[in-house]
Design a protein around this motif. Structure first.
Motif, PDB file in Angstrom:
ATOM      1  N   UNK A   1       4.181  49.447  23.802  1.00 12.44           N
ATOM      2  CA  UNK A   1       3.922  48.040  23.521  1.00 12.44           C
ATOM      3  C   UNK A   1       3.647  47.801  22.039  1.00 12.44           C
ATOM      4  N   UNK A   2       2.854  48.668  21.427  1.00 12.04           N
ATOM      5  CA  UNK A   2       2.502  48.450  20.027  1.00 12.04           C
ATOM      6  C   UNK A   2       3.737  48.460  19.136  1.00 12.04           C
ATOM      7  N   UNK A   3       4.729  49.294  19.461  1.00  8.79           N
ATOM      8  CA  UNK A   3       5.973  49.322  18.690  1.00  8.79           C
ATOM      9  C   UNK A   3       6.781  48.050  18.954  1.00  8.79           C
ATOM     10  N   UNK A   4       6.776  47.631  20.193  1.00 12.92           N
ATOM     11  CA  UNK A   4       7.560  46.440  20.542  1.00 12.92           C
ATOM     12  C   UNK A   4       7.079  45.217  19.792  1.00 12.92           C
ATOM     13  N   UNK A   5       5.802  45.168  19.542  1.00 13.22           N
ATOM     14  CA  UNK A   5       5.256  43.992  18.884  1.00 13.22           C
ATOM     15  C   UNK A   5       5.625  43.916  17.411  1.00 13.22           C
ATOM     16  N   UNK A   6       6.213  44.952  16.887  1.00 13.54           N
ATOM     17  CA  UNK A   6       6.618  44.933  15.484  1.00 13.54           C
ATOM     18  C   UNK A   6       8.081  44.515  15.326  1.00 13.54           C
ATOM     19  N   UNK A   7       8.770  44.268  16.418  1.00 18.98           N
ATOM     20  CA  UNK A   7      10.193  43.956  16.366  1.00 18.98           C
ATOM     21  C   UNK A   7      10.433  42.474  16.629  1.00 18.98           C
ATOM     22  N   UNK A   8      11.582  41.992  16.191  1.00 21.83           N
ATOM     23  CA  UNK A   8      11.887  40.569  16.356  1.00 21.83           C
ATOM     24  C   UNK A   8      12.113  40.205  17.819  1.00 21.83           C
ATOM     25  N   UNK A   9      12.460  41.147  18.658  1.00 23.60           N
ATOM     26  CA  UNK A   9      12.701  40.863  20.058  1.00 23.60           C
ATOM     27  C   UNK A   9      11.419  40.877  20.890  1.00 23.60           C
TER      28      UNK A   9
ATOM     29  N   UNK B   1      -3.265  39.983  14.539  1.00 27.24           N
ATOM     30  CA  UNK B   1      -3.649  39.968  13.121  1.00 27.24           C
ATOM     31  C   UNK B   1      -4.440  41.218  12.752  1.00 27.24           C
ATOM     32  N   UNK B   2      -5.257  41.678  13.685  1.00 24.53           N
ATOM     33  CA  UNK B   2      -6.087  42.858  13.433  1.00 24.53           C
ATOM     34  C   UNK B   2      -5.333  44.160  13.698  1.00 24.53           C
ATOM     35  N   UNK B   3      -4.169  44.049  14.318  1.00 21.33           N
ATOM     36  CA  UNK B   3      -3.425  45.248  14.673  1.00 21.33           C
ATOM     37  C   UNK B   3      -4.081  46.014  15.798  1.00 21.33           C
ATOM     38  N   UNK B   4      -4.858  45.323  16.614  1.00 20.13           N
ATOM     39  CA  UNK B   4      -5.594  45.954  17.712  1.00 20.13           C
ATOM     40  C   UNK B   4      -4.746  45.888  18.980  1.00 20.13           C
ATOM     41  N   UNK B   5      -3.931  46.941  19.182  1.00 17.54           N
ATOM     42  CA  UNK B   5      -3.024  46.946  20.325  1.00 17.54           C
ATOM     43  C   UNK B   5      -3.765  47.037  21.651  1.00 17.54           C
ATOM     44  N   UNK B   6      -4.864  47.760  21.673  1.00 19.09           N
ATOM     45  CA  UNK B   6      -5.636  47.898  22.913  1.00 19.09           C
ATOM     46  C   UNK B   6      -6.175  46.537  23.353  1.00 19.09           C
ATOM     47  N   UNK B   7      -6.687  45.770  22.392  1.00 15.64           N
ATOM     48  CA  UNK B   7      -7.203  44.439  22.713  1.00 15.64           C
ATOM     49  C   UNK B   7      -6.073  43.518  23.153  1.00 15.64           C
TER      50      UNK B   7
END
Length: 240
Positions: free
Chosen positions: A190-198, A111-117
């Motif tokens: 990883x941060x890009x992957x989390x924006x995709x449906x897969x 929700x925060x967009x905190x990929x490092x966390x």
């Protein structure tokens, strides 16, 4: 509801109880499909199995047999061995609670967009899952089988104990497989992957996972209470 109906019905014969337990144990042990749903269902069935064993142990013929010196010793040994189950239930409850908290942290990070966390939480998930598996294996080493001369009630208790151990271990193994671990060389992606449906850890999937863990927690808690009741029933039998 089922327990109320069972208590109001005509008591089953010892032989039918024994057959019922054997069939239920065979069904559980033969199951090859391990999902969170089947494990939760298996825990419910184990509760029914312990109900049947208690019913069998409380029959007049079984009580006379269990109170004989040799069988009394066998029952006392099985009561001691069954402490492993209580330890397992306690350990896995702590593990599930920690994993559920980690899932909640993952959702917050998304929700925060905190990929490092988020990455740190994923690492924490696998660390906790590995720790739980290691701890459960250590506890399971304490488990053992009854003597060959033990009566059928004691042997059924031992078989139920072994099936319960496998069920709890399976629940822990399943948790370690619910989130895919990215290769360390691909962390920047990883941060890009989390924006995709897969993506593996979408927020919606994590919400479902959180509910699944809660179901497992509930199943283990119910089973733990049932194991306590079984111990009390056996102790009461020995006090006759």
């Amino acid at each position: 509801m089922a327990s109320h109906l069972r208590s109001a019905s005509v008591p089953s014969s010892p032989r039918s109880c024994e057959t019922n337990v054997e069939e239920k144990l065979q069904t559980l042990n033969a199951s090859t499909s391990l999902t969170i749903e089947t494990v939760c269902d298996g825990m419910r069935k184990l509760g029914d199995i312990y109900n049947c064993i208690d019913e069998l142990a409380s029959s007049p013929s079984s009580q006379v047999l269990l109170c004989k010196p040799q069988q009394r010793i066998a029952v006392e040994k099985e009561l001691e061995r069954s402490l492993v189950l209580l330890d397992l239930c306690d350990a896995v409850q702590v593990s599930f609670s920690e994993l559920r908290a980690t899932v909640q942290d993952m959702q917050l990070a998304i929700k925060r967009g905190d990929d490092a966390a988020l990455q740190a939480n994923i690492i924490s998930w696998f660390r906790l899952a590995k720790k739980a598996q290691k701890q459960l294996k250590k506890i399971c080493k304490k488990s053992s089988f009854p003597d060959q001369e033990s009566c059928r009630v004691v042997k059924l208790l031992a078989e139920a104990r072994e099936t319960t151990v496998k069920m709890i271990e399976s629940s822990s193994d399943l948790m370690s497989k619910q989130i895919a671990m990215p290769n360390s060389s691909k962390w920047p992606l990883v941060s890009k992957a989390f924006q995709k449906t897969r993506v593996t850890c979408k927020e919606e999937q994590l919400q479902v996972l959180e509910l699944d863990i809660a179901d497992l927690e509930s199943g283990v808690e119910t089973l733990f209470r049932r194991l306590i009741q079984s111990r009390v029933s056996l102790l009461n039998t020995l006090s006759l």
